[in-house]
Design an enzyme around this catalytic site. Sequence first.
Site, short mmCIF file in Angstrom:
data_model
loop_
_atom_site.label_atom_id
_atom_site.label_comp_id
_atom_site.label_asym_id
_atom_site.label_seq_id
_atom_site.Cartn_x
_atom_site.Cartn_y
_atom_site.Cartn_z
CE LYS B 79 -3.92 2.04 2.57
NZ LYS B 79 -4.84 1.87 3.72
CB SER B 154 -8.20 3.78 2.93
OG SER B 154 -7.33 3.07 3.79
CB SER B 178 -8.59 0.96 5.68
OG SER B 178 -9.23 2.21 5.69
#
Lengths: 96, 487, 479
Positions: B79, B154, B178
Amino acid sequence: MSLTRRDVENIAQLARLSISESELPAYVDSLSKILSFVEQLNAADTAHVEPMAHPLADQVQRLRDDVVTEEDRHEKYQRNAPAVEAGLYLVPKVIE
Amino acid sequence: MSELHHLTLAELAAGLRARRFSSVELTKHFLDRIARFNPDINAFITVTAEQALAAAEAADKRLAAGESTPLLGVPIAHKDIFCTDGVLTTCASRMLANFVAPYDATVVERLASAGAVSLGKANMDEFAMGSSNETSYFGPVKNPWDTKKVPGGSSGGSAAAVAARLAPAATATDTGGSIRQPAALTGLTGIKPTYGRVSRYGMIAFASSLDQAGTLTYTAQDAALLLGVMAGFDPRDSTSVDVPVPDYLATLEQPLAGLKIGLLKEFFEKGLEEQSAKLVREALAVYEKLGAKLVEVSLPNLPLSVPTYYVVAPAECSSNLSRFDGVRFGYRCENPTDLLDLYTRSRGEGFGAEVKRRIMTGTYVLSAGYYDAYYLKAQKVRRLIADDFARAFKEVDVLMGPTSPTTAFDIGAKVDDPITMYLNDIYTIGANLAGLPAMSIPCGFAGGLPVGLQIIGPHFSEAKLLNVAHGYQRETDWHRQMPSAYA
Amino acid sequence: MPSWETVIGLEIHAQLATKSKIFSGSSTAYGAAPNTQANLVDLGYPGVLPVLNREAVRMAVKFGLAIGANIARRSIFARKNYFYPDLPKGYQISQYEKPIVEHGRLEIVLEDGSRKTIGITRAHLEEDAGKSLHEDFHGLSGIDLNRAGTPLLEIVSEPDMRSAKEAVAYMKKIHTLVRYLEICDGNMQEGSFRCDANVSVRPVGQEKFGTRCEIKNLNSFRFIERAINYEVARQIEILENGGTIRQETRLYDPDKGETRALRSKEEANDYRYFPDPDLLPLALDDEFIESVRSTLPELPDEKAARYVEQFGLSAYDAGVLTASREMGDYYEAVVDKLGGHAKLAANWVMGELSGALNKENLDITQSRIDPERLAGLLARIVDETISGKIAKDVFELMWSEGRTADEIIEAEGLKQITDTGAIEKFIDEVMAANPKQLAEYRSGKDKLFGFFVGQVMKQTGGKANPAQVNELLKKKLSG
């Protein structure tokens, strides 16, 4: 909780965010909604409740030995800087 | 042999060790897939092909020399919230669009030393603030199951990359859901460990008391493999906990007979889509078949988790994001006239709308006259919620319920209404507030879109959660389903 | 017109003398090239986290124990949020609601010898900011973050002081104390020890405090006294002209000798303090606190009391000699080498030695004469080899040269004349040379005794033992 334009301008100023005139009404609206939404919390009886700042209650701060472990890497770190001169970060004049 | 991208992380690691294929081959395979499919789904912000191939070559040499670290030669994606030395680290923000991190996050460092090959940096909601991956400065991520839909957020880029088989696994972070919510919306296994289990060093902070790194994988076994490497004490993070990391793989196969499962009453009450509720109940039936006992559990304060979260998280974020001021790194506005102008325009132009909204919310709830009414109150309710969980875990081993109230929704459907968007995380936020480990595993499809089952455990019960998830995955194959366009 | 009473409270920032920063492993050494001692944590880079320095905690506890304060078993670090270019994270990690040290006190001695106890509300740990340099970078300012993250102990007094002199006495006392404790080098030029003063005035007899102004930038004892006196006069003038004081932060300008309001038109400061989620509660157990207590040195007040008791010094002298740990160490070394004669040693250390040091702006550790050489000189006074007067000349030579007192006395022939016959010879000569005075003396003009002493001493070049001269003269003059 309903915020005014002035409230939002003040918050934006405190948070150092420029918000344009055209964006402002949307923020007034959404921030007011969010604050009204979180007012649900008032329903909870918290009279004798200790506030919780950390999810793991029994953990305490660990202490580091007083040892210098870092060397000078300012050139590498300053590659990301928008404006640097003579090793200093440059900003518009600081007036006290 | 099936296609390389059909194999799980564990199978790939075993294949590399058995020299059935090389890391370079494997890495090229995924790089090719990224080149081919990423334009559709926008899962990556940065692809580090050159570094990946160099790392793969090095891994092959080590494999040839008989070395075997757990992830040697296995490609993964990070990420873009994790700092990577010498590689663009944007947090999906204009603020950091040109930011090259000068150091590696602990997670990145640990995975690299275990031999993992990083393919690149996955898209996400800007500064991890969002539940649909629509707040990214680099554009929304599409759900591989239906590219008109969001992948969740997210960690939407990490989830979409793995779901579309552009990477066999990805790192992710979870502040209010997330990892778990995108896992549910893209049909993956996601784990958010106990707060403090994985180091936050080098993970760009959103809300420090809630953020925790974890993984998105196909299977619980893969999660066990990856988490086993990522987890552990880090002296650079004061909130990292010095508790030994068990061998998560060793306990995966333990029988589930006698397991006490608490059914989260509040999660089935309102807002949950009927089809999702049905699939979750079917999953629970599988556990009953395996010998688990189901009890209904009530956590009366849990419905307050979303409002609690939307005070605590913005408060912390408003302060965490003050360092982005256009002075030492990051975006600086053109021709600032004075210091105030430098600050307000750099931040005003560098941050997107949702980030600004949260900064302002947080600034407000901490400001003089409102601190007690909002921030302190939320911290107190946070304790009530944590106490609810603690009480429940005296009765049951794990708690179960849905991960998300709905399946993946249309891109653009909720962007104009923050409250509706925030309510996507209604089932996931509780675990963050209480610092508990939690997982989401695929448990079926509703209207062709994946549905997730959430499993929450007491602090440091990751081994148990992975065992519970793995037990289900031995009985079902939801986790092996692939979106046909990317099969 | 009422007469006015001044009310002062001080906030002192003492940089703690740790090797590394409070939350990072960067060096705290002063004077490095810009930003060469600012690591990722000090720069507030994305993703990095603070880890607390144990030594900074020990030092804060040490201070707390020395002022008889409560040491918090659990204290909390908080973020103080504001934007400033020398504050990299946009917040300062400090302590707010639960500081590490609370409720201490310190006694000050005023010029007239009276004593007063000043309350210390709290002392808390925090990180220092960097520096803005205003030299001309094309109209811009340059930011150096080497100082950012240096540990500070902020020591907050009660508003207990009633004059600039009291404020200075308090500040000096804290300055002495932190150096005794070896927790701060006290270097005010380098900014290691700084002070802000909260100043207000009220009509004598009024209980309620007046509106206060905070004066910043007080980095010398001289400035603090001048700045406070200026500020008090300014406030009284405003009030006597019917005006009101506006609560504000003012800056002292040492060149003009004035305070002026800071120009910053910041909205009323709203620091939005909240507990820092990156740091856990700081928990201190008895074992830790006792281990710190065991390292406490003899404190200035204890040392001064001992000097009075053990050496028979006056309270004033004891105070002067314990003003710094080094001064006390020097003094005690002299007494030790000399084997007593504490009062004589005190007079010399406070007199000749301090004078010589002051003249060259040196501190005691830079003295050109070490305790052993000074004791060597004083020993010659004690054994009457030289008189006190000659000793001053010897001292001057010792100061400028490397020789010992004995070497100088020998080489310069300064040995005191103690031989009775020799002194009598000088007396006889003086009497013979001054028949008129002798006659007058003998006819009852006793005052002339001093004249004869002076003449004899002059003849001997000051080397005759004065006591012997007195005794022999008396005998001879009386015939």
